[in-house]
Design an enzyme around this catalytic site. Structure first.
Site, mmCIF file in Angstrom:
data_model
loop_
_atom_site.group_PDB
_atom_site.id
_atom_site.type_symbol
_atom_site.label_atom_id
_atom_site.label_comp_id
_atom_site.label_asym_id
_atom_site.label_seq_id
_atom_site.Cartn_x
_atom_site.Cartn_y
_atom_site.Cartn_z
ATOM 1 N N GLY A 1 0.944 -63.622 -5.808
ATOM 2 C CA GLY A 1 1.857 -63.706 -4.635
ATOM 3 C C GLY A 1 1.119 -64.823 -3.532
ATOM 4 N N GLN A 2 2.052 -65.094 -2.602
ATOM 5 C CA GLN A 2 1.636 -66.031 -1.497
ATOM 6 C C GLN A 2 0.314 -66.022 -1.017
ATOM 7 O OE1 GLN A 2 3.527 -66.145 2.396
ATOM 8 N NE2 GLN A 2 3.047 -68.076 2.727
ATOM 9 N N ASP B 1 0.971 -53.398 -13.020
ATOM 10 C CA ASP B 1 2.053 -53.212 -12.155
ATOM 11 C C ASP B 1 2.051 -52.075 -11.429
ATOM 12 O OD1 ASP B 1 4.556 -52.289 -11.398
ATOM 13 O OD2 ASP B 1 5.713 -52.900 -13.222
ATOM 14 N N TYR C 1 12.841 -53.030 3.541
ATOM 15 C CA TYR C 1 11.286 -53.364 3.603
ATOM 16 C C TYR C 1 10.625 -52.898 4.759
ATOM 17 C CZ TYR C 1 7.480 -56.999 3.979
ATOM 18 O OH TYR C 1 6.287 -57.440 4.371
ATOM 19 N N ILE D 1 -2.471 -58.830 -12.063
ATOM 20 C CA ILE D 1 -1.235 -59.682 -12.218
ATOM 21 C C ILE D 1 0.023 -58.754 -12.836
ATOM 22 C CG2 ILE D 1 -2.646 -61.827 -12.221
ATOM 23 C CD1 ILE D 1 -2.302 -61.657 -15.204
ATOM 24 N N ARG D 2 1.313 -59.361 -12.543
ATOM 25 C CA ARG D 2 2.122 -58.553 -13.089
ATOM 26 C C ARG D 2 3.202 -59.604 -14.194
ATOM 27 N NH1 ARG D 2 7.654 -56.107 -12.484
ATOM 28 N NH2 ARG D 2 7.914 -57.762 -11.003
HETATM 29 C C1 AKB Z 1 9.148 -61.201 5.509
HETATM 30 O O1 AKB Z 1 9.639 -62.259 6.151
HETATM 31 O O2 AKB Z 1 9.558 -60.464 4.966
HETATM 32 C C2 AKB Z 1 7.492 -61.182 5.509
HETATM 33 C C3 AKB Z 1 6.892 -60.448 6.491
HETATM 34 C C4 AKB Z 1 7.020 -60.755 7.829
HETATM 35 O O3 AKB Z 1 6.668 -59.337 6.221
HETATM 36 N N1 AKB Z 1 7.122 -62.617 5.589
#
Ligand code: AKB
Length: 320
Positions: free
Chosen positions: A11-12, A53, A143, A34-35
């Site tokens: 990831g980033q 995973d 999220y 890694i996935r």
């Molecule tokens: C997002 O934009 O979802 C992420 C974060 C701020 O956690 N970069």
């Protein structure tokens, strides 16, 4: 911390963090989890890799057993924008992945677990400016909900089982190695790439949108400092605010225009505007400063100079 497994090594943040940890702790001691995405040549050549995973507990257990892992850095997550398009996937990856990590670490009496959180834990009811660490946490994205639950779970494992779990709330992270994957703050990376490649960019949030951001070298410094901090000096565990800079899209564009005067930005806000509007403008990170000595190095102009020169080099070499 003798053997570290980084879950989400492509990831980033995970890709650069894996390399930075290998520099610090030795290549063979940092296992890249890694996935699906193929890891970079550098990750493949500088240390071991395993397919992990996070949602598959047996797979994680096998890698942990094989390498005698005592520390997990859990970087795999579905971010805010993709999470809003597929909330169940965000719940599954973020929550089931995390509980697997915590249970695996508890079972094996691991030394340490680091699980990042995000400014996405905040919501429309949170104070917007200089947002305190301890405040209203009522996010309106899946999220954000998984990140609040993740912080609480991590703190629960510290309290109930004495497991050493740590975490910090990342702001938007800006970098030039690996592209971010599906966050709301991705515009702050894309704008640099487009400025270099096409001298114009259409932004998916309004020009007055102001969010907390951080340049990758500071993100690596914050993550590794917290990972190494003395447990006895920590009064908080999984919810550290960390801050570096805050700017509006207009201020970001103006900083790029100092170096590329012909650069033009237009605006076509989409569903991500609402997410951005629900997050703070700026963050108070006094606990991170007090408890583990956090201090950022980069401001907006220093970051812009660095980003543009790295991306201009890549553009000339035909990589972007
Ligand atoms: C997002 O934009 O979802 C992420 C974060 C701020 O956690 N970069």
């Amino acid at each position: 911390m003798k053997k570290i497994l980084v879950i989400g090594s492509t990831g980033q943040i995970g890709s650069e963090l894996t390399l930075a940890l290998r520099k610090e702790f030795g290549g063979e001691n940092v296992i890249a989890g890694i996935r699906k995405t193929a890891p970079s040549k550098q990750i493949l050549e500088t240390g071991p890799c395993e397919v992990v995973d996070a949602t598959i507990r047996e797979q994680m257990e096998r890698a942990v057993e094989k390498h005698d892992i005592d520390t997990i850095v859990h970087m795999a997550a579905i971010l805010s924008a993709v999470g809003e398009q597929n909330p169940m996937m965000a719940w599954n990856v973020n929550m089931n992945g995390l509980i697997n990590v915590l249970e695996c670490a508890r079972d094996r009496k691991m030394d340490r677990v680091l699980v990042p959180s995000s400014i996405a834990v905040f919501g429309p009811g949170t104070p917007l400016d200089n947002t305190p660490q301890e405040t209203i946490l009522r996010p309106t994205t899946m999220y954000g909900i998984t990140k609040v639950a993740g912080e609480l779970l991590g703190d629960y494992y510290v309290l109930k089982y004495g497991l050493d779990v740590r975490g910090l709330r990342y702001p938007g992270i800006i970098s030039h190695e690996t592209l971010p994957g599906g966050g709301t703050t991705d515009y702050a990376v894309a704008i640099y790439y487009e400025a270099v490649k096409n001298k114009k960019y259409t932004c998916f949030v309004r020009e007055d949108t102001r969010l907390p951001m951080m340049y990758m070298p500071d993100c690596l410094k914050a993550t590794i400092s917290l990972l190494k901090a003395d447990f006895n000096k920590l009064r908080h565990h999984c919810d550290f605010n960390v801050s570096a800079m805050s700017f509006s899209v207009k201020e970001l564009a103006d900083s790029i225009k100092k170096y590329i005067p012909e650069f033009e930005v237009s605006y076509e806000p989409d569903f991500r505007q609402k997410i951005a509007d629900s997050w703070p403008n700026s963050i108070d990170d006094s606990y991170a400063r007090e408890e583990w000595g956090w201090k950022p190095d980069y401001d907006l102009d220093a970051m812009t100079r660095d980003m543009l020169s790295a991306l201009q080099r890549k553009h000339q070499q035909g990589f972007i």
